[in-house]
Design a protein around this motif. Structure first.
Motif, PDB file in Angstrom:
ATOM      1  N   ARG A 127       0.508  -1.318   0.431  1.00  0.00           N
ATOM      2  CA  ARG A 127      -0.127  -0.133  -0.278  1.00  0.00           C
ATOM      3  C   ARG A 127       1.074   1.236  -0.200  1.00  0.00           C
ATOM      4  O   ARG A 127       0.873   2.357  -0.863  1.00  0.00           O
ATOM      5  N   ILE A 128       2.179   1.348   0.226  1.00  0.00           N
ATOM      6  CA  ILE A 128       2.531   2.380   1.055  1.00  0.00           C
ATOM      7  C   ILE A 128       3.591   2.595  -0.691  1.00  0.00           C
ATOM      8  O   ILE A 128       3.519   3.456  -1.143  1.00  0.00           O
ATOM      9  N   SER A 139     -11.804   3.903  -9.463  1.00  0.00           N
ATOM     10  CA  SER A 139     -12.831   4.245 -10.199  1.00  0.00           C
ATOM     11  C   SER A 139     -14.291   4.715 -10.463  1.00  0.00           C
ATOM     12  O   SER A 139     -14.460   3.294  -9.210  1.00  0.00           O
ATOM     13  N   PRO A 140     -15.420   5.206 -10.435  1.00  0.00           N
ATOM     14  CA  PRO A 140     -16.727   4.977  -9.838  1.00  0.00           C
ATOM     15  C   PRO A 140     -16.703   3.908 -10.583  1.00  0.00           C
ATOM     16  O   PRO A 140     -18.468   3.379  -9.702  1.00  0.00           O
ATOM     17  N   ALA A 141     -16.283   3.264 -12.115  1.00  0.00           N
ATOM     18  CA  ALA A 141     -16.559   2.127 -12.463  1.00  0.00           C
ATOM     19  C   ALA A 141     -16.279   0.753 -11.321  1.00  0.00           C
ATOM     20  O   ALA A 141     -17.175  -0.137 -11.210  1.00  0.00           O
ATOM     21  N   ALA A 142     -15.672   1.533 -10.660  1.00  0.00           N
ATOM     22  CA  ALA A 142     -15.067   0.211  -9.494  1.00  0.00           C
ATOM     23  C   ALA A 142     -15.949  -0.468  -8.543  1.00  0.00           C
ATOM     24  O   ALA A 142     -16.515  -1.436  -7.786  1.00  0.00           O
ATOM     25  N   LEU A 143     -16.868   0.467  -7.853  1.00  0.00           N
ATOM     26  CA  LEU A 143     -18.419   0.239  -7.149  1.00  0.00           C
ATOM     27  C   LEU A 143     -19.486  -0.364  -8.319  1.00  0.00           C
ATOM     28  O   LEU A 143     -20.229  -0.875  -7.539  1.00  0.00           O
ATOM     29  N   GLY A 185     -21.346  -8.182  -6.640  1.00  0.00           N
ATOM     30  CA  GLY A 185     -20.800  -9.263  -6.591  1.00  0.00           C
ATOM     31  C   GLY A 185     -19.127  -8.539  -5.333  1.00  0.00           C
ATOM     32  O   GLY A 185     -18.387  -9.593  -5.557  1.00  0.00           O
ATOM     33  N   LEU A 186     -19.284  -7.165  -5.292  1.00  0.00           N
ATOM     34  CA  LEU A 186     -18.348  -6.461  -4.746  1.00  0.00           C
ATOM     35  C   LEU A 186     -17.286  -7.219  -3.644  1.00  0.00           C
ATOM     36  O   LEU A 186     -18.413  -7.824  -2.594  1.00  0.00           O
ATOM     37  N   THR A 187     -15.930  -7.673  -3.521  1.00  0.00           N
ATOM     38  CA  THR A 187     -15.987  -8.286  -2.642  1.00  0.00           C
ATOM     39  C   THR A 187     -14.991  -7.547  -1.754  1.00  0.00           C
ATOM     40  O   THR A 187     -14.155  -6.076  -2.471  1.00  0.00           O
ATOM     41  N   TYR A 188     -13.979  -7.705  -0.796  1.00  0.00           N
ATOM     42  CA  TYR A 188     -12.916  -7.107  -0.037  1.00  0.00           C
ATOM     43  C   TYR A 188     -11.798  -6.582  -1.064  1.00  0.00           C
ATOM     44  O   TYR A 188     -11.307  -6.455  -1.479  1.00  0.00           O
ATOM     45  N   ASP A 189     -11.672  -8.546  -1.331  1.00  0.00           N
ATOM     46  CA  ASP A 189     -10.033  -8.579  -2.185  1.00  0.00           C
ATOM     47  C   ASP A 189     -10.479  -8.327  -3.921  1.00  0.00           C
ATOM     48  O   ASP A 189      -9.159  -8.183  -3.997  1.00  0.00           O
ATOM     49  N   ASP A 240      -7.213  -5.516  -4.575  1.00  0.00           N
ATOM     50  CA  ASP A 240      -6.552  -6.506  -4.878  1.00  0.00           C
ATOM     51  C   ASP A 240      -5.342  -7.053  -3.559  1.00  0.00           C
ATOM     52  O   ASP A 240      -4.678  -6.990  -3.379  1.00  0.00           O
ATOM     53  N   GLY A 241      -6.784  -7.688  -2.674  1.00  0.00           N
ATOM     54  CA  GLY A 241      -6.331  -8.701  -2.083  1.00  0.00           C
ATOM     55  C   GLY A 241      -5.795  -7.901  -0.638  1.00  0.00           C
ATOM     56  O   GLY A 241      -4.730  -8.452   0.632  1.00  0.00           O
ATOM     57  N   GLY A 242      -6.100  -6.381  -0.579  1.00  0.00           N
ATOM     58  CA  GLY A 242      -5.177  -5.441   0.365  1.00  0.00           C
ATOM     59  C   GLY A 242      -4.304  -5.244   0.597  1.00  0.00           C
ATOM     60  O   GLY A 242      -3.144  -4.444   0.523  1.00  0.00           O
TER      61      GLY A 242
END
Length: 187
Positions: free
Chosen positions: A23-24, A50-54, A58-62, A66-68
Motif C-alpha cells: 500500500r505504501i 474509479s467510479p466504475a469499481a463500485l 458481487g463486490l468483495t474486499y479482495d 487487490d487482496g489488500g
C-alpha cells in the motif's frame, strides 16, 4: 503499523506487514499513522479508485483492494477516495485517535483534484450478537438512547457518513459481521 492492525482487527482481517508495504509503495500519500510518545498508536489506509469499481456485481474486499495490496485497484486519478481501514492500538483507544485519522483522511480526499466521492466499506462488527435480525434491519438498529447498536457503524454514521448499501459476501471470512460489508459515504 502491522502491530496496530493486529490489535485493532480480528486475525483474519488485519492487514499484514506485506500488504501494508505494498500500500505504501502504491500510494504513500494515503497511508497514515498517528504517533504518541514515539510509538505508532493508529493507522488509516486509503486508495483512489474509479467510479466504475463500485459498479462491479458481487463486490468483495479482495476484488476492491487487490487482496489488500492496492496494486491493481489504486487509480492515481480515480474520482473516488476510498478509506479502506482504520485501526487503533489497545493503549490508545478512547482518545479519539481513529476519529481524528478518518477526519483528516476525509479532508485530504476532498482536497484532491478530481475526487468527487469519499467512501468506505465498514463492517457491522456486532451483527453476530443480533444475527436473528435481517441485516437490512440491523444497520438501522438503535438502543434505548437512540444510538446505533453497532459500534463500527456508529463510528461512521454518527459523524456524518451516510448509509449507501449492503454487500453480501464482502468479506466471507468475517464471521462476526456475517461476511457483510456496509458501503458508507462521507458528504
Amino acid at each position: 503499523m502491522a502491530a496496530v492492525e493486529a490489535q485493532a482487527w480480528p486475525p483474519a482481517l488485519a492487514a499484514t506487514a506485506e500488504q501494508i508495504a505494498d500500500r505504501i509503495e502504491v500510494f504513500r500519500e494515503g497511508q497514515w499513522v498517528a504517533e504518541a510518545d514515539g510509538a505508532i498508536v493508529g493507522v488509516v489506509f486509503a486508495q483512489r479508485i474509479s467510479p466504475a469499481a463500485l459498479d462491479e456485481p458481487g463486490l468483495t474486499y479482495d476484488a476492491l483492494t487487490d487482496g489488500g495490496t492496492f496494486r491493481a485497484t489504486h487509480t492515481p486519478h480515480g474520482g473516488i477516495y476510498q478509506i479502506v481501514g482504520v485501526g487503533v492500538s489497545a493503549a490508545a483507544r478512547g482518545r479519539r485517535v481513529g476519529r481524528r485519522l478518518v477526519d483528516r483522511q476525509i479532508a485530504y480526499g476532498r482536497a484532491l483534484p478530481g475526487v468527487t466521492r469519499i467512501v468506505g466499506f465498514t463492517r457491522p462488527a456486532a451483527y453476530h450478537l443480533h444475527a436473528d435480525a435481517p441485516i437490512e434491519d440491523y444497520v438501522t438498529l438503535r438502543d434505548d438512547s437512540g444510538r446505533q447498536v453497532d459500534p463500527v457503524l456508529a463510528f461512521h454514521l454518527g459523524f456524518g457518513a451516510r448509509f449507501v448499501s449492503i454487500q453480501a459476501e464482502y468479506r466471507p471470512e468475517d464471521a462476526e459481521a456475517g461476511g457483510y460489508g456496509v458501503l458508507i459515504e462521507y458528504p
